[in-house]
Structure formats: C-alpha cells, structure tokens
Design a protein around this motif. Structure first.
Motif, mmCIF file in Angstrom:
data_model
loop_
_atom_site.group_PDB
_atom_site.id
_atom_site.type_symbol
_atom_site.label_atom_id
_atom_site.label_comp_id
_atom_site.label_asym_id
_atom_site.label_seq_id
_atom_site.Cartn_x
_atom_site.Cartn_y
_atom_site.Cartn_z
ATOM 1 N N GLY A 173 0.827 -1.210 0.000
ATOM 2 C CA GLY A 173 0.000 0.000 0.000
ATOM 3 C C GLY A 173 0.857 1.253 0.000
ATOM 4 N N PRO A 174 0.539 2.229 0.874
ATOM 5 C CA PRO A 174 1.254 3.514 0.831
ATOM 6 C C PRO A 174 2.732 3.420 1.210
ATOM 7 C CG PRO A 174 -0.363 3.460 2.639
ATOM 8 C CD PRO A 174 -0.580 2.229 1.824
ATOM 9 N N TRP A 175 3.158 2.302 1.837
ATOM 10 C CA TRP A 175 4.577 2.162 2.202
ATOM 11 C C TRP A 175 5.491 2.063 0.979
ATOM 12 C CZ3 TRP A 175 1.778 -0.067 6.519
ATOM 13 C CH2 TRP A 175 2.205 0.376 7.781
ATOM 14 N N LEU A 176 4.898 1.849 -0.183
ATOM 15 C CA LEU A 176 5.718 1.714 -1.395
ATOM 16 C C LEU A 176 6.704 2.870 -1.538
ATOM 17 C CD1 LEU A 176 6.189 0.005 -3.943
ATOM 18 C CD2 LEU A 176 4.439 1.367 -5.096
ATOM 19 N N GLU A 177 6.266 4.037 -1.104
ATOM 20 C CA GLU A 177 7.101 5.241 -1.174
ATOM 21 C C GLU A 177 8.455 5.066 -0.479
ATOM 22 O OE1 GLU A 177 6.685 9.697 0.659
ATOM 23 O OE2 GLU A 177 4.823 8.661 0.120
ATOM 24 N N VAL A 179 -3.436 3.132 7.010
ATOM 25 C CA VAL A 179 -2.844 1.899 6.478
ATOM 26 C C VAL A 179 -3.634 0.731 7.072
ATOM 27 C CG1 VAL A 179 -0.510 2.851 6.213
ATOM 28 C CG2 VAL A 179 -1.185 1.805 8.396
ATOM 29 N N SER A 180 -3.402 -0.473 6.513
ATOM 30 C CA SER A 180 -4.094 -1.652 7.049
ATOM 31 C C SER A 180 -3.096 -2.580 7.727
ATOM 32 C CB SER A 180 -4.814 -2.394 5.919
ATOM 33 O OG SER A 180 -3.870 -3.026 5.081
ATOM 34 N N THR A 218 4.770 -4.971 4.566
ATOM 35 C CA THR A 218 5.916 -4.067 4.572
ATOM 36 C C THR A 218 7.057 -4.629 5.417
ATOM 37 O OG1 THR A 218 4.437 -2.198 4.222
ATOM 38 C CG2 THR A 218 6.637 -1.687 5.039
ATOM 39 N N TRP A 219 6.704 -5.366 6.461
ATOM 40 C CA TRP A 219 7.752 -6.042 7.263
ATOM 41 C C TRP A 219 8.559 -6.977 6.343
ATOM 42 C CZ3 TRP A 219 6.222 -9.579 12.052
ATOM 43 C CH2 TRP A 219 7.352 -9.846 12.822
#
Lengths: 177, 177
Positions: free
Chosen positions: A163-167, B130-131, B138-139
């Motif tokens: 999700g938004p962590w792609l950045e 975020v979810s 992301t981890w």
C-alpha cells in the motif's frame, strides 16, 4: 576496494548457504514468481548460477591460464537454465549449485595463484582484453548481482500489498535484469 | 501476489539465517564498507533490522490491534543503529537479530490473526491510513529491501575491480538507500 583472493573467496564460499537459507523453506509461489514476461524467478536464477559454475568462471580461468589472450572465452548462454532446470526441484538445484561451487573453489585453490597472476590477460568475446583479476572479481560481483535480483524479484511481488509504504521501498519500484 | 500470513511468515523466518550465512564468515572489510558518506554498511543494515524488531513491526501491530487508527504509530528512527551497534561485533548483532525475530514471530502467532483481520485500520504518522495487512507486507518487503541493499553495497566495492564487465552488472552501477 582492490581485488584480493583472500577477500573474494569467502564471498564465493558463502553463496550456496545464502541461497539455501533464503529459499529452501519458502512456499513455491515465491520460488516461481518473476517480474513479468522474459524476467527470471528465484528458481531461474539458481539455474543460471549453476550454468555459470559449469561453463563460465573456472572454464574461462583455465582457458586464460593456458592460452592468455590468444583465444577468446566461449560466449555464455544466459538462457541455458530454462532447458537445464526443467523437471528439477529447487532442492536439487540448490544441492547441485553447492557441489559445483565447492568443486570450483577447490580447483581455484589448486592453481595457487599469486597476486602477480591477477594481471594475466585473457580475451572476452565481446568486451575484449580483460585480466585474470577482473574475471575473478566478476565471479564475486555476479553472485551479488543475482542475490540482489532475488531480493528485488521477491520484493516486487508485494508492490501492491504494501500500500502507501511503497514510497519508502525503493527496491520495489526498481526494475532491471 | 496477494498478501497472506502463510506466505509471509516463512520469508520473515528465513532472514536471520540468510544474514548469518552471508556475512558471518566474511573478512571485516566487506562488513564495514559502505557506498560513501551517509550510506550504510552491512554492519549498519543489521543494526537497522534489529531496531525494527524492537520498535517498529510488532509494536506497531500491537498499537493497531489495541487502538485501530485512532493513535498514530511512533515514528521510526532510521539512524538508531549508529548509537545502538557501537562496540558490538557482527556476531553479537546477528545473534540479537535472530533472537528478536524469533520472539516477534511467536508474538505474531499468538495473535491468531484471521484473513479478515488484514483489513483492520491503523495510522502511520506520515502516510496516514494503512491496514494491518499492509503493515505485515511491509515487514517482509523491508527485509527484502535491505537484503538487496547488502548485495548492492558489497557489489559496489568491486565497481573498479571488474573492469570492462561493469557493463553487464547493473547492480554495481545503481545507487540508492
């Protein structure tokens, strides 16, 4: 960093264990997923590393030691793994790679190369004049290049999922071979 | 690839062994070399992963489970390792990371998360909503991002040493965090 055998050999020795620790216990979807058409999965990459052990690094070193730069190296087949890995399991490939790498490091040791040998010339079929030291440094860098590729191929499977962590994850946005 | 706990956990479980197989037996020059000012060495990267285990992934998950998106996560200190790793050996860092990761995976399991939990909302201090699933993806991706970084940092030490082969090694020409 200047090339030295003492620094290079431990990296080459580690790679089979890195691949096993990384890939052996993963669900198949990680092993077989690639980055799209004409890109490689971790399974393909291990097969490519096997082909390098069989036909590239040590055979080229032996040609260089025997003939210097008077005979060009045999061109490397970057797609051999799609034929050679067919029907094999990842475990079989990991075992094969580990055996071939151990054998090649023994052969390397048997040449008892000295620092002055690193300047001995060879001939690459496309790149032209190269040195023995450059060939061995490339063996190391090629391992690292493909370990980096495995990280990228796996990471990119989660490009949507993060999700938004792609950045914050540059690796997932990059693309290359 | 959609996120699932069954696919994600084996990647998280593998990382400590990958780092050990890769780094534990290397000469110190590989461990301490970076890509220039304000870039990280493999030693720094392992310290950063340790800090993530202590303060990022599971603490954020616990905050999300307790408070949903009503409380933002604590911002992550990307430079904590320069303080925390001081005076430690790589072996100590590898042991610490393996222990923390194993403990965090046990905690993750203890939450008995179901697929429907993946949609539960949390709040990132910069990225906003975020979810839970995105946090866990992301981890995983963060591990892979830093394994790719180790490959690149090490490979780039041989940018000169590979000579004309540099053309075939995209990883050695790239740069980033």
């Amino acid at each position: 960093m200047n090339f030295s055998l003492d620094d290079a050999v431990p990296v080459l020795r580690a790679t089979p264990g890195v691949l096993r620790a990384w890939l052996a216990d993963l669900p198949g979807v990680w092993i077989r997923s690639n980055e799209g058409p004409e890109t490689w999965s971790p399974f393909d990459i291990v097969g490519h590393l096997i082909h390098g052990e069989r036909t590239d690094w040590i055979p080229r070193l032996e040609l260089l030691l025997a003939h210097g730069d008077s005979r060009p190296f045999t061109p490397f087949d970057r797609f051999a793994q799609f034929r050679d890995s067919q029907g094999k399991s990842l475990d079989q490939l990991l075992d094969t790679f580990a055996e071939l790498r151990a054998g090649n490091l023994s052969r390397l040791e048997s040449f008892r190369l000295e620092p002055r040998d690193l300047n001995r010339p060879g001939r690459h079929p496309e790149l032209g004049l190269v040195s023995l030291g450059q060939l061995l440094a490339t063996w190391v860098a090629h391992d690292l290049n493909h370990l980096g590729q495995i990280a990228r191929v796996m990471g990119r499977q989660y490009t949507q999922a993060v999700g938004p962590w792609l950045e914050y994850l540059p690796l997932l946005r990059s693309r290359g071979r």
